[in-house]
Design a protein around this motif. Structure first.
Motif, PDB file in Angstrom:
ATOM      1  N   UNK A 115      39.981  51.508  38.243  1.00 49.86           N
ATOM      2  CA  UNK A 115      39.715  50.168  37.725  1.00 49.86           C
ATOM      3  C   UNK A 115      41.017  49.541  37.239  1.00 49.86           C
ATOM      4  N   UNK A 116      41.013  48.209  37.117  1.00 47.69           N
ATOM      5  CA  UNK A 116      42.129  47.473  36.542  1.00 47.69           C
ATOM      6  C   UNK A 116      41.615  46.642  35.374  1.00 47.69           C
ATOM      7  N   UNK A 117      42.516  46.335  34.446  1.00 45.25           N
ATOM      8  CA  UNK A 117      42.182  45.581  33.243  1.00 45.25           C
ATOM      9  C   UNK A 117      42.926  44.250  33.273  1.00 45.25           C
ATOM     10  N   UNK A 118      42.192  43.150  33.098  1.00 43.17           N
ATOM     11  CA  UNK A 118      42.817  41.833  33.145  1.00 43.17           C
ATOM     12  C   UNK A 118      42.429  40.996  31.937  1.00 43.17           C
ATOM     13  N   UNK A 119      43.445  40.583  31.180  1.00 48.06           N
ATOM     14  CA  UNK A 119      43.285  39.603  30.110  1.00 48.06           C
ATOM     15  C   UNK A 119      44.481  38.678  30.239  1.00 48.06           C
ATOM     16  N   UNK A 120      44.245  37.470  30.736  1.00 44.43           N
ATOM     17  CA  UNK A 120      45.343  36.563  31.076  1.00 44.43           C
ATOM     18  C   UNK A 120      46.371  36.477  29.941  1.00 44.43           C
ATOM     19  N   UNK A 121      47.674  36.686  30.270  1.00 39.28           N
ATOM     20  CA  UNK A 121      48.186  36.836  31.634  1.00 39.28           C
ATOM     21  C   UNK A 121      48.353  38.284  32.090  1.00 39.28           C
ATOM     22  N   UNK A 122      47.894  39.243  31.303  1.00 37.81           N
ATOM     23  CA  UNK A 122      48.233  40.644  31.566  1.00 37.81           C
ATOM     24  C   UNK A 122      47.266  41.321  32.536  1.00 37.81           C
ATOM     25  N   UNK A 123      47.832  42.005  33.521  1.00 34.29           N
ATOM     26  CA  UNK A 123      47.056  42.828  34.447  1.00 34.29           C
ATOM     27  C   UNK A 123      47.611  44.239  34.427  1.00 34.29           C
ATOM     28  N   UNK A 124      46.778  45.189  34.004  1.00 38.67           N
ATOM     29  CA  UNK A 124      47.146  46.612  34.052  1.00 38.67           C
ATOM     30  C   UNK A 124      46.413  47.210  35.244  1.00 38.67           C
ATOM     31  N   UNK A 125      47.151  47.460  36.318  1.00 38.21           N
ATOM     32  CA  UNK A 125      46.531  47.807  37.599  1.00 38.21           C
ATOM     33  C   UNK A 125      46.847  49.215  38.062  1.00 38.21           C
ATOM     34  N   UNK A 126      47.376  50.061  37.172  1.00 35.59           N
ATOM     35  CA  UNK A 126      47.563  51.469  37.500  1.00 35.59           C
ATOM     36  C   UNK A 126      48.325  51.695  38.786  1.00 35.59           C
ATOM     37  N   UNK A 153      44.617  39.409  44.121  1.00 35.80           N
ATOM     38  CA  UNK A 153      45.329  38.234  44.617  1.00 35.80           C
ATOM     39  C   UNK A 153      44.664  36.936  44.185  1.00 35.80           C
ATOM     40  N   UNK A 154      43.385  37.002  43.829  1.00 37.78           N
ATOM     41  CA  UNK A 154      42.656  35.808  43.394  1.00 37.78           C
ATOM     42  C   UNK A 154      42.984  35.412  41.956  1.00 37.78           C
ATOM     43  N   UNK A 155      43.726  36.243  41.240  1.00 31.68           N
ATOM     44  CA  UNK A 155      44.093  35.922  39.866  1.00 31.68           C
ATOM     45  C   UNK A 155      45.189  34.861  39.832  1.00 31.68           C
ATOM     46  N   UNK A 156      45.478  34.362  38.654  1.00 33.61           N
ATOM     47  CA  UNK A 156      46.413  33.255  38.489  1.00 33.61           C
ATOM     48  C   UNK A 156      47.845  33.640  38.859  1.00 33.61           C
ATOM     49  N   UNK A 157      48.612  32.646  39.317  1.00 33.30           N
ATOM     50  CA  UNK A 157      50.015  32.852  39.698  1.00 33.30           C
ATOM     51  C   UNK A 157      50.818  33.513  38.587  1.00 33.30           C
ATOM     52  N   UNK A 158      50.535  33.127  37.325  1.00 32.12           N
ATOM     53  CA  UNK A 158      51.339  33.598  36.196  1.00 32.12           C
ATOM     54  C   UNK A 158      50.908  34.969  35.675  1.00 32.12           C
ATOM     55  N   UNK A 159      49.984  35.609  36.387  1.00 37.64           N
ATOM     56  CA  UNK A 159      49.557  36.950  35.993  1.00 37.64           C
ATOM     57  C   UNK A 159      50.754  37.891  35.909  1.00 37.64           C
ATOM     58  N   UNK A 160      50.860  38.583  34.793  1.00 38.57           N
ATOM     59  CA  UNK A 160      51.934  39.557  34.574  1.00 38.57           C
ATOM     60  C   UNK A 160      51.428  40.917  35.052  1.00 38.57           C
ATOM     61  N   UNK A 161      51.975  41.380  36.160  1.00 37.59           N
ATOM     62  CA  UNK A 161      51.502  42.597  36.816  1.00 37.59           C
ATOM     63  C   UNK A 161      52.234  43.805  36.244  1.00 37.59           C
ATOM     64  N   UNK A 162      51.481  44.648  35.557  1.00 29.93           N
ATOM     65  CA  UNK A 162      52.043  45.839  34.902  1.00 29.93           C
ATOM     66  C   UNK A 162      51.673  47.069  35.724  1.00 29.93           C
TER      67      UNK A 162
END
Length: 251
Positions: A115-126, A153-162
């Motif tokens: 699973x991944x965790x998303x709380x704009x702008x943070x994405x924790x995608x393992x 990919x459907x998330x916002x442009x400014x998503x911070x991918x961790x």
């Protein structure tokens, strides 16, 4: 919120988010010692651990951290129930940590229950989306990983991918080998080479940048399909993703 990466093991990053009261959450602690040292040095008070999947380099430090901080709440997918997760999460769930609402996104492929965790702008995608690449298919299929990528990919442009690993250099080397005439890829490859030559971290990244340079987010492009020798109108797009992943496995 203060986002911090803690290097661990060979090439892992353990991510933390800290609020103004020095409370923090910890993502995928593959080992405890570097986290414990960071907590002590900064006088942070951990309140939760977020787990993306069951692999040891993401859960290996959970038991020791919970022993040191018994009040910690540990979240994770079903596959982490035996790795210390107390609250089991699935697609569509939401949790509140440090005042942030995290949306749970099922991202199978690397493992079946990832699973991944998303709380704009943070994405924790393992180990799903990496800068310039994607995770290996240890349990899931290419089609599953492709569908997981479509969700992210459907998330916002400014998503911070961790992402959880420092794989950017090898990923960009591969991308440059596939599309050597692509100016965005070649510019990013040089940037990453310069960063790593100074032993500097290449993460986090922005989703908008990944859409430009990550081939696994560009499977719909004719130039990429041609470079892979595919007749895409006759095949589903996930086949492009599958061929790309197979080539990366052999690269």
């Amino acid at each position: 919120m203060n986002l911090t990466s803690i290097p661990a093991l060979q090439d892992n990053y353990i991510w933390t988010l800290t609020d103004s009261d020095n409370r923090c959450l910890i993502v995928d602690p593959g080992e405890a010692q570097p986290v414990l040292e960071k907590l002590k040095a900064n006088q942070w008070q951990p309140v939760a651990i977020l787990l993306t999947h069951h692999h040891h380099d993401h859960v290996g430090g959970v038991a020791e951290l919970v022993e040191a901080y018994p009040h910690l709440t540990v979240y994770g997918p079903e596959e982490t129930a035996t790795k210390g997760a107390q609250h089991i999460l699935k697609e569509g769930d939401e949790i509140s940590v440090l005042g942030l609402r995290f949306q749970i996104i099922a991202t199978p492929g690397h493992t079946l229950g990832h699973i991944s965790y998303y709380s704009a702008p943070y994405l924790f995608c393992g180990d799903t989306l990496f800068s310039g690449g994607c995770g290996r298919l240890f349990e899931g299929t290419a089609q599953q990983m492709f569908e997981s990528f479509q969700k992210l990919s459907a998330l916002a442009d400014e998503t911070v991918v961790c992402c959880a690993h420092e794989y950017t250099l090898s990923n960009m080397k591969f991308a440059a080998a596939i599309l050597p005439q692509d100016p965005q890829i070649m510019a990013r490859y040089q940037e990453i080479k310069d960063l790593r030559a100074e032993n500097r971290i290449t993460l986090p990244t922005k989703l908008a940048k990944e859409r430009e340079i990550n081939l696994f987010l560009r499977t719909q492009e004719p130039d990429l399909q041609k470079a892979l020798g595919l007749n895409v109108p006759a095949e589903p797009l996930w086949r492009t993703f599958a061929v790309l992943r197979e080539k990366k496995d052999r690269f």
